[in-house]
Write an enzyme that holds these catalytic residues in place. Sequence first.
Site, PDB file in Angstrom:
ATOM      1  N   ASN A  29       5.860  -1.485  11.377  1.00 61.43           N
ATOM      2  CA  ASN A  29       5.096  -0.950  10.254  1.00 61.43           C
ATOM      3  C   ASN A  29       5.410  -1.778   9.001  1.00 61.43           C
ATOM      4  O   ASN A  29       6.121  -2.782   9.089  1.00 61.43           O
ATOM      5  CB  ASN A  29       5.477   0.525  10.037  1.00 61.43           C
ATOM      6  CG  ASN A  29       4.295   1.353   9.559  1.00 61.43           C
ATOM      7  OD1 ASN A  29       3.593   0.938   8.636  1.00 61.43           O
ATOM      8  ND2 ASN A  29       4.073   2.494  10.169  1.00 61.43           N
TER       9      ASN A  29
ATOM     10  N   ASN B 236       0.833  -1.204   0.000  1.00 67.57           N
ATOM     11  CA  ASN B 236       0.000   0.000   0.000  1.00 67.57           C
ATOM     12  C   ASN B 236       0.861   1.244   0.000  1.00 67.57           C
ATOM     13  O   ASN B 236       1.936   1.283   0.573  1.00 67.57           O
ATOM     14  CB  ASN B 236      -0.983  -0.018   1.184  1.00 67.57           C
ATOM     15  CG  ASN B 236      -0.430   0.705   2.412  1.00 67.57           C
ATOM     16  OD1 ASN B 236      -0.525   1.938   2.522  1.00 67.57           O
ATOM     17  ND2 ASN B 236       0.183  -0.047   3.318  1.00 67.57           N
TER      18      ASN B 236
ATOM     19  N   SER C 229       5.768   5.221   8.705  1.00 68.87           N
ATOM     20  CA  SER C 229       5.110   4.928   7.422  1.00 68.87           C
ATOM     21  C   SER C 229       6.065   5.286   6.288  1.00 68.87           C
ATOM     22  O   SER C 229       6.686   6.348   6.310  1.00 68.87           O
ATOM     23  CB  SER C 229       3.825   5.742   7.280  1.00 68.87           C
ATOM     24  OG  SER C 229       3.410   5.702   5.920  1.00 68.87           O
TER      25      SER C 229
ATOM     26  N   PHE D 154      -1.699   8.172   4.195  1.00 70.63           N
ATOM     27  CA  PHE D 154      -2.476   8.812   5.275  1.00 70.63           C
ATOM     28  C   PHE D 154      -3.701   9.541   4.739  1.00 70.63           C
ATOM     29  O   PHE D 154      -3.938  10.719   5.046  1.00 70.63           O
ATOM     30  CB  PHE D 154      -1.626   9.805   6.078  1.00 70.63           C
ATOM     31  CG  PHE D 154      -0.505   9.209   6.882  1.00 70.63           C
ATOM     32  CD1 PHE D 154      -0.441   7.854   7.158  1.00 70.63           C
ATOM     33  CD2 PHE D 154       0.516  10.031   7.388  1.00 70.63           C
ATOM     34  CE1 PHE D 154       0.590   7.318   7.909  1.00 70.63           C
ATOM     35  CE2 PHE D 154       1.551   9.508   8.141  1.00 70.63           C
ATOM     36  CZ  PHE D 154       1.588   8.149   8.391  1.00 70.63           C
TER      37      PHE D 154
ATOM     38  N   ASN E 286       5.106   6.025   3.352  1.00 70.64           N
ATOM     39  CA  ASN E 286       4.344   6.685   2.292  1.00 70.64           C
ATOM     40  C   ASN E 286       4.158   8.180   2.478  1.00 70.64           C
ATOM     41  O   ASN E 286       3.441   8.815   1.713  1.00 70.64           O
ATOM     42  CB  ASN E 286       2.977   6.013   2.152  1.00 70.64           C
ATOM     43  CG  ASN E 286       3.127   4.546   1.788  1.00 70.64           C
ATOM     44  OD1 ASN E 286       3.927   4.208   0.921  1.00 70.64           O
ATOM     45  ND2 ASN E 286       2.406   3.682   2.480  1.00 70.64           N
ATOM     46  N   THR E 287       4.770   8.769   3.506  1.00 72.30           N
ATOM     47  CA  THR E 287       4.789  10.224   3.644  1.00 72.30           C
ATOM     48  C   THR E 287       6.245  10.639   3.532  1.00 72.30           C
ATOM     49  O   THR E 287       7.057  10.261   4.388  1.00 72.30           O
ATOM     50  CB  THR E 287       4.206  10.668   5.007  1.00 72.30           C
ATOM     51  OG1 THR E 287       2.813  10.325   5.032  1.00 72.30           O
ATOM     52  CG2 THR E 287       4.345  12.170   5.212  1.00 72.30           C
TER      53      THR E 287
ATOM     54  N   LYS F 241       5.771   3.669  16.985  1.00 74.28           N
ATOM     55  CA  LYS F 241       5.702   2.593  15.991  1.00 74.28           C
ATOM     56  C   LYS F 241       6.920   2.666  15.084  1.00 74.28           C
ATOM     57  O   LYS F 241       7.204   3.720  14.506  1.00 74.28           O
ATOM     58  CB  LYS F 241       4.414   2.705  15.172  1.00 74.28           C
ATOM     59  CG  LYS F 241       4.234   1.521  14.204  1.00 74.28           C
ATOM     60  CD  LYS F 241       2.807   1.393  13.743  1.00 74.28           C
ATOM     61  CE  LYS F 241       2.619   0.251  12.778  1.00 74.28           C
ATOM     62  NZ  LYS F 241       1.241   0.109  12.335  1.00 74.28           N
TER      63      LYS F 241
HETATM   64  C1  LIG Z   1      -3.822  -0.604   3.645  1.00 74.35           C
HETATM   65  C2  LIG Z   1      -2.914  -0.385   4.820  1.00 74.35           C
HETATM   66  C3  LIG Z   1      -2.890   0.859   5.432  1.00 74.35           C
HETATM   67  C4  LIG Z   1      -2.055   1.076   6.534  1.00 74.35           C
HETATM   68  N1  LIG Z   1      -2.076   2.300   7.146  1.00 74.35           N
HETATM   69  C5  LIG Z   1      -1.348   2.496   8.267  1.00 74.35           C
HETATM   70  C6  LIG Z   1      -1.424   3.714   8.961  1.00 74.35           C
HETATM   71  O1  LIG Z   1      -2.154   4.643   8.592  1.00 74.35           O
HETATM   72  N2  LIG Z   1      -0.658   3.856  10.088  1.00 74.35           N
HETATM   73  C7  LIG Z   1       0.165   2.857  10.547  1.00 74.35           C
HETATM   74  O2  LIG Z   1       0.811   3.032  11.573  1.00 74.35           O
HETATM   75  N3  LIG Z   1       0.238   1.672   9.904  1.00 74.35           N
HETATM   76  C8  LIG Z   1      -0.497   1.479   8.782  1.00 74.35           C
HETATM   77  N4  LIG Z   1      -0.423   0.267   8.139  1.00 74.35           N
HETATM   78  C9  LIG Z   1       0.488  -0.767   8.661  1.00 74.35           C
HETATM   79  C10 LIG Z   1      -0.231  -1.752   9.566  1.00 74.35           C
HETATM   80  O3  LIG Z   1      -0.758  -1.122  10.708  1.00 74.35           O
HETATM   81  C11 LIG Z   1       0.758  -2.851  10.026  1.00 74.35           C
HETATM   82  O4  LIG Z   1       1.779  -2.276  10.797  1.00 74.35           O
HETATM   83  C12 LIG Z   1       1.396  -3.576   8.847  1.00 74.35           C
HETATM   84  O5  LIG Z   1       0.473  -3.729   7.798  1.00 74.35           O
HETATM   85  C13 LIG Z   1       1.932  -4.955   9.244  1.00 74.35           C
HETATM   86  O6  LIG Z   1       0.922  -5.791   9.732  1.00 74.35           O
HETATM   87  P1  LIG Z   1       0.154  -6.888   8.830  1.00 74.35           P
HETATM   88  O7  LIG Z   1       1.212  -7.726   8.170  1.00 74.35           O
HETATM   89  O8  LIG Z   1      -0.723  -7.621   9.789  1.00 74.35           O
HETATM   90  O9  LIG Z   1      -0.633  -6.113   7.824  1.00 74.35           O
HETATM   91  C14 LIG Z   1      -1.220   0.036   7.026  1.00 74.35           C
HETATM   92  C15 LIG Z   1      -1.245  -1.208   6.391  1.00 74.35           C
HETATM   93  C16 LIG Z   1      -2.074  -1.442   5.304  1.00 74.35           C
HETATM   94  C17 LIG Z   1      -2.071  -2.787   4.642  1.00 74.35           C
END
Ligand SMILES: Cc1cc2nc3c(=O)[nH]c(=O)nc-3n(C[C@H](O)[C@H](O)[C@H](O)COP(=O)(O)O)c2cc1C
Length: 332
Positions: free
Chosen positions: A241, A114, A179, A118, A181-182, A212
């Site tokens: 993350n 992704n 993140s 944000f 992506n910023t 985080k």
């Molecule tokens: C679509 C998407 C959006 C995410 N947005 C955020 C976010 O806004 N803030 C954040 O701290 N992590 C964000 N994450 C990261 C997740 O919180 C998590 O740390 C990461 O996906 C690893 O866990 P997983 O393998 O269970 O997905 C996002 C992940 C995905 C897939």
Amino acid sequence: MSYSRLVRPVLFRRNAEAVHEWTLRRLATLSRNQLALAALRRLYARSAPRTVFGVRFPNPVGLAAGLDKDGRALPAWPALGFGFVEVGTVTRQPQPGNPAPRLFRLPASQAVINRMGFNNAGAAALAARLDKIGPLPVPLGISLGKSKVTPLEDAVEDYLFSLRALERYAAYVAVNVSSPNTPGLRALQDRAALGDLLAALKSESTRPLLVKVAPDLTDHALGELLEVCAEHGVAGVIATNTTIARDGLAPADAACAAEAGGLSGRPLAERAREVVTFVVKRSELPVIGVGGILAAEDALRLFDAGASLVQLCTGLIYTGPVLVRRIVHGLE
Ligand SMILES: Cc1cc2nc3c(=O)[nH]c(=O)nc-3n(C[C@H](O)[C@H](O)[C@H](O)COP(=O)(O)O)c2cc1C
């Protein structure tokens, strides 16, 4: 009903973000129906209580940040069995995020990439929604980030604005500096920048602050980050993350692997476990383990590595909501 055999194949035929939006809308509608919530609760909710950084959790499995950034379906998550919910990441300014497409499934690897960026309605809108919803039956974490339009040197003010607007609703506040992506955000993990940010947040916050972290930090950088966290009274670490690495992907996903953004799901599991292990060894801080939990055993591995709580995000897409109950059942 089998999620993997019946529901997932239908959902996976459609665009990933469209399915996410559709699901959130369904869950938001469901959140207003007390009977439906009670029925779900009977089906999914299980208890395995524990207290971490002074907060009591009915069970240690949480919804990770990013799936319900604006808290649109908040009452549905505890009914689906989650022992806590993290909303956000939210920013001071409402912002649209990156242009679509920005969410990609990599099914052969059980992963997602992704670059949402944000996309959220802003801290004030989230505060208004939380005010309306009232208290939840589980602890609420609120994840704060920096608005894209705010220059890095003004980041502290940006986080402080959101903190002031939101912390009264939070059982804990997550400081998202990881993140991918910023642009520039991850630079806030550096010693001096993180120190300034945490000092400012700590001086105004009455809630446990959690940081985080990215899975892409070297051991040295992570060690330094932990020192800064300890110096500023941080209550815990969320690890991890998404990653900018592309290791462990199936050849069938090669085309998507080239997409920019953060990778989550199965290929992240091993690195997330390593980071949890490192943090547990090198600090006294409780850890929320997150990354690559697609089955109950994945969660148990993170608990074995020393995580006090776990969260999941991509596992919900691949395994479905039954995953939460399976993990908690495994703990019982
Ligand atoms: C679509 C998407 C959006 C995410 N947005 C955020 C976010 O806004 N803030 C954040 O701290 N992590 C964000 N994450 C990261 C997740 O919180 C998590 O740390 C990461 O996906 C690893 O866990 P997983 O393998 O269970 O997905 C996002 C992940 C995905 C897939």
